[in-house]
Design a protein around this motif. Structure first.
Motif, PDB file in Angstrom:
ATOM      1  N   ILE A  61      34.476  27.756  81.767  1.00 51.42           N
ATOM      2  CA  ILE A  61      35.378  28.223  82.822  1.00 51.42           C
ATOM      3  C   ILE A  61      36.595  27.303  82.861  1.00 51.42           C
ATOM      4  CG2 ILE A  61      33.594  29.323  84.219  1.00 51.42           C
ATOM      5  CD1 ILE A  61      33.607  26.946  86.086  1.00 51.42           C
ATOM      6  N   ASP A  62      37.670  27.812  83.414  1.00 50.56           N
ATOM      7  CA  ASP A  62      38.931  27.081  83.524  1.00 50.56           C
ATOM      8  C   ASP A  62      38.742  25.817  84.363  1.00 50.56           C
ATOM      9  OD1 ASP A  62      41.988  27.343  83.177  1.00 50.56           O
ATOM     10  OD2 ASP A  62      41.758  26.973  85.333  1.00 50.56           O
ATOM     11  N   ASN A  63      39.538  24.794  84.092  1.00 52.75           N
ATOM     12  CA  ASN A  63      39.433  23.532  84.834  1.00 52.75           C
ATOM     13  C   ASN A  63      39.647  23.722  86.331  1.00 52.75           C
ATOM     14  OD1 ASN A  63      38.789  21.924  82.661  1.00 52.75           O
ATOM     15  ND2 ASN A  63      40.924  21.438  82.195  1.00 52.75           N
ATOM     16  N   GLY A  64      40.542  24.617  86.704  1.00 52.11           N
ATOM     17  CA  GLY A  64      40.764  24.891  88.121  1.00 52.11           C
ATOM     18  C   GLY A  64      39.518  25.432  88.795  1.00 52.11           C
ATOM     19  N   LEU A  65      38.800  26.302  88.091  1.00 53.74           N
ATOM     20  CA  LEU A  65      37.548  26.831  88.627  1.00 53.74           C
ATOM     21  C   LEU A  65      36.474  25.748  88.674  1.00 53.74           C
ATOM     22  CD1 LEU A  65      37.429  30.300  86.844  1.00 53.74           C
ATOM     23  CD2 LEU A  65      37.806  29.878  89.274  1.00 53.74           C
ATOM     24  N   LYS A  66      36.475  24.859  87.695  1.00 53.39           N
ATOM     25  CA  LYS A  66      35.497  23.759  87.705  1.00 53.39           C
ATOM     26  C   LYS A  66      35.661  22.922  88.956  1.00 53.39           C
ATOM     27  CE  LYS A  66      35.077  23.092  82.763  1.00 53.39           C
ATOM     28  NZ  LYS A  66      35.349  22.210  81.631  1.00 53.39           N
ATOM     29  N   TYR A  67      36.902  22.595  89.296  1.00 54.31           N
ATOM     30  CA  TYR A  67      37.143  21.775  90.480  1.00 54.31           C
ATOM     31  C   TYR A  67      36.821  22.531  91.757  1.00 54.31           C
ATOM     32  CZ  TYR A  67      39.329  18.448  87.366  1.00 54.31           C
ATOM     33  OH  TYR A  67      39.557  17.553  86.350  1.00 54.31           O
ATOM     34  N   GLU A  68      37.076  23.809  91.760  1.00 55.07           N
ATOM     35  CA  GLU A  68      36.793  24.609  92.958  1.00 55.07           C
ATOM     36  C   GLU A  68      35.291  24.707  93.230  1.00 55.07           C
ATOM     37  OE1 GLU A  68      37.742  29.063  94.629  1.00 55.07           O
ATOM     38  OE2 GLU A  68      39.064  28.174  93.141  1.00 55.07           O
ATOM     39  N   TYR A  69      34.513  24.792  92.164  1.00 55.07           N
ATOM     40  CA  TYR A  69      33.060  24.910  92.296  1.00 55.07           C
ATOM     41  C   TYR A  69      32.359  23.612  91.892  1.00 55.07           C
ATOM     42  CZ  TYR A  69      34.127  29.836  92.828  1.00 55.07           C
ATOM     43  OH  TYR A  69      34.632  31.026  93.275  1.00 55.07           O
ATOM     44  N   LEU A  70      32.998  22.503  92.162  1.00 57.30           N
ATOM     45  CA  LEU A  70      32.484  21.196  91.775  1.00 57.30           C
ATOM     46  C   LEU A  70      31.153  20.863  92.443  1.00 57.30           C
ATOM     47  CD1 LEU A  70      33.320  18.733  90.071  1.00 57.30           C
ATOM     48  CD2 LEU A  70      34.407  17.808  92.098  1.00 57.30           C
ATOM     49  N   THR A  71      30.964  21.308  93.666  1.00 58.62           N
ATOM     50  CA  THR A  71      29.756  20.953  94.406  1.00 58.62           C
ATOM     51  C   THR A  71      28.571  21.871  94.118  1.00 58.62           C
ATOM     52  OG1 THR A  71      30.479  22.285  96.288  1.00 58.62           O
ATOM     53  CG2 THR A  71      31.086  19.943  96.298  1.00 58.62           C
ATOM     54  N   VAL A  72      28.781  22.926  93.375  1.00 58.59           N
ATOM     55  CA  VAL A  72      27.701  23.861  93.069  1.00 58.59           C
ATOM     56  C   VAL A  72      26.814  23.259  91.989  1.00 58.59           C
ATOM     57  CG1 VAL A  72      27.151  26.163  92.216  1.00 58.59           C
ATOM     58  CG2 VAL A  72      29.130  25.832  93.705  1.00 58.59           C
ATOM     59  N   LYS A  73      25.544  23.097  92.319  1.00 61.47           N
ATOM     60  CA  LYS A  73      24.597  22.462  91.399  1.00 61.47           C
ATOM     61  C   LYS A  73      23.587  23.445  90.820  1.00 61.47           C
ATOM     62  CE  LYS A  73      25.926  18.213  92.507  1.00 61.47           C
ATOM     63  NZ  LYS A  73      27.037  17.711  91.805  1.00 61.47           N
ATOM     64  N   ASN A  74      23.605  24.678  91.301  1.00 61.31           N
ATOM     65  CA  ASN A  74      22.647  25.685  90.867  1.00 61.31           C
ATOM     66  C   ASN A  74      23.377  26.710  89.994  1.00 61.31           C
ATOM     67  OD1 ASN A  74      20.784  27.742  90.623  1.00 61.31           O
ATOM     68  ND2 ASN A  74      20.305  27.837  92.807  1.00 61.31           N
ATOM     69  N   PRO A  75      22.904  26.959  88.762  1.00 60.50           N
ATOM     70  CA  PRO A  75      23.604  27.908  87.889  1.00 60.50           C
ATOM     71  C   PRO A  75      23.625  29.329  88.450  1.00 60.50           C
ATOM     72  CG  PRO A  75      21.532  27.217  86.889  1.00 60.50           C
ATOM     73  CD  PRO A  75      21.741  26.369  88.091  1.00 60.50           C
ATOM     74  N   LEU A  76      22.571  29.732  89.157  1.00 60.03           N
ATOM     75  CA  LEU A  76      22.550  31.065  89.753  1.00 60.03           C
ATOM     76  C   LEU A  76      23.614  31.184  90.841  1.00 60.03           C
ATOM     77  CD1 LEU A  76      21.272  33.865  90.006  1.00 60.03           C
ATOM     78  CD2 LEU A  76      19.636  32.881  91.622  1.00 60.03           C
ATOM     79  N   GLU A  77      23.758  30.149  91.635  1.00 57.88           N
ATOM     80  CA  GLU A  77      24.767  30.151  92.697  1.00 57.88           C
ATOM     81  C   GLU A  77      26.182  30.195  92.105  1.00 57.88           C
ATOM     82  OE1 GLU A  77      26.230  27.344  96.423  1.00 57.88           O
ATOM     83  OE2 GLU A  77      24.340  26.891  95.419  1.00 57.88           O
ATOM     84  N   LEU A  78      26.422  29.425  91.053  1.00 59.44           N
ATOM     85  CA  LEU A  78      27.729  29.456  90.383  1.00 59.44           C
ATOM     86  C   LEU A  78      27.998  30.842  89.816  1.00 59.44           C
ATOM     87  CD1 LEU A  78      30.283  28.070  89.341  1.00 59.44           C
ATOM     88  CD2 LEU A  78      28.967  27.333  87.342  1.00 59.44           C
ATOM     89  N   TRP A  79      27.007  31.417  89.167  1.00 60.08           N
ATOM     90  CA  TRP A  79      27.130  32.756  88.602  1.00 60.08           C
ATOM     91  C   TRP A  79      27.483  33.771  89.682  1.00 60.08           C
ATOM     92  CZ3 TRP A  79      27.674  34.831  83.985  1.00 60.08           C
ATOM     93  CH2 TRP A  79      27.454  36.195  83.829  1.00 60.08           C
ATOM     94  N   GLN A  80      26.780  33.710  90.807  1.00 55.07           N
ATOM     95  CA  GLN A  80      27.029  34.657  91.899  1.00 55.07           C
ATOM     96  C   GLN A  80      28.404  34.442  92.520  1.00 55.07           C
ATOM     97  OE1 GLN A  80      23.524  33.903  94.240  1.00 55.07           O
ATOM     98  NE2 GLN A  80      22.385  35.565  93.268  1.00 55.07           N
ATOM     99  N   ASN A  81      28.823  33.189  92.664  1.00 57.29           N
ATOM    100  CA  ASN A  81      30.155  32.908  93.213  1.00 57.29           C
ATOM    101  C   ASN A  81      31.255  33.471  92.315  1.00 57.29           C
ATOM    102  OD1 ASN A  81      29.112  31.565  95.417  1.00 57.29           O
ATOM    103  ND2 ASN A  81      29.383  29.538  94.544  1.00 57.29           N
ATOM    104  N   LEU A  82      31.119  33.255  91.012  1.00 54.85           N
ATOM    105  CA  LEU A  82      32.118  33.797  90.078  1.00 54.85           C
ATOM    106  C   LEU A  82      32.079  35.318  90.065  1.00 54.85           C
ATOM    107  CD1 LEU A  82      31.670  31.281  87.128  1.00 54.85           C
ATOM    108  CD2 LEU A  82      33.610  31.426  88.703  1.00 54.85           C
ATOM    109  N   ASN A  83      30.892  35.883  90.138  1.00 52.09           N
ATOM    110  CA  ASN A  83      30.748  37.334  90.165  1.00 52.09           C
ATOM    111  C   ASN A  83      31.398  37.915  91.425  1.00 52.09           C
ATOM    112  OD1 ASN A  83      29.855  39.809  89.146  1.00 52.09           O
ATOM    113  ND2 ASN A  83      28.030  39.738  90.420  1.00 52.09           N
TER     114      ASN A  83
END
Length: 124
Positions: A61-83
């Motif tokens: 994912i883009d660096n901007g998205l990495k920083y925005e979702y920096l606190t997300v530690k669960n891959p399912l949660e990150l997936w759902q947020n991006l979705n």
């Protein structure tokens, strides 16, 4: 660990313009690594599998998205947020692609390769 440094495909742009192709690429690669269930279901996964999937997602994912979702530690949660963030693009992209498809004419192109390129762009 050296193969993690190489991106397998183009990272998700912060604007989401390549979301649909990125979505397919991620699903294919996670399936190949036998980690697809991590983003499909909310089940217990080992720390190693979760970390592997999270590293893979964050690496693509883009660096901007990495920083925005920096606190997300669960891959399912990150997936759902991006979705949740980019899923609406299907409603925007599909009508444009259908319109482009209906307007596509072979005679508008000088070479067959130009026509094929445009055709594949619409289809993807």
């Amino acid at each position: 660990m050296t193969n993690i440094k190489k991106q397998k495909f183009i990272a998700l742009d912060i604007s989401g313009k390549n979301y649909l192709s990125w979505l397919l690429d991620v699903k294919l690669h996670l399936s190949a690594k036998k980690l697809m269930y991590i983003i499909d279901e909310d089940n217990a996964v080992s720390n190693e599998e979760g970390a592997t999937a999270l590293i893979f997602l964050r690496h693509h994912i883009d660096n901007g998205l990495k920083y925005e979702y920096l606190t997300v530690k669960n891959p399912l949660e990150l997936w759902q947020n991006l979705n949740d963030r980019f899923e609406h693009l299907k409603a925007v992209v599909l009508p444009n692609a259908l319109n482009d498809w209906s307007q596509l004419r072979f005679q508008d192109f000088k070479r067959v390769s130009e026509y094929n390129s445009t055709l594949f762009k619409i289809v993807s």
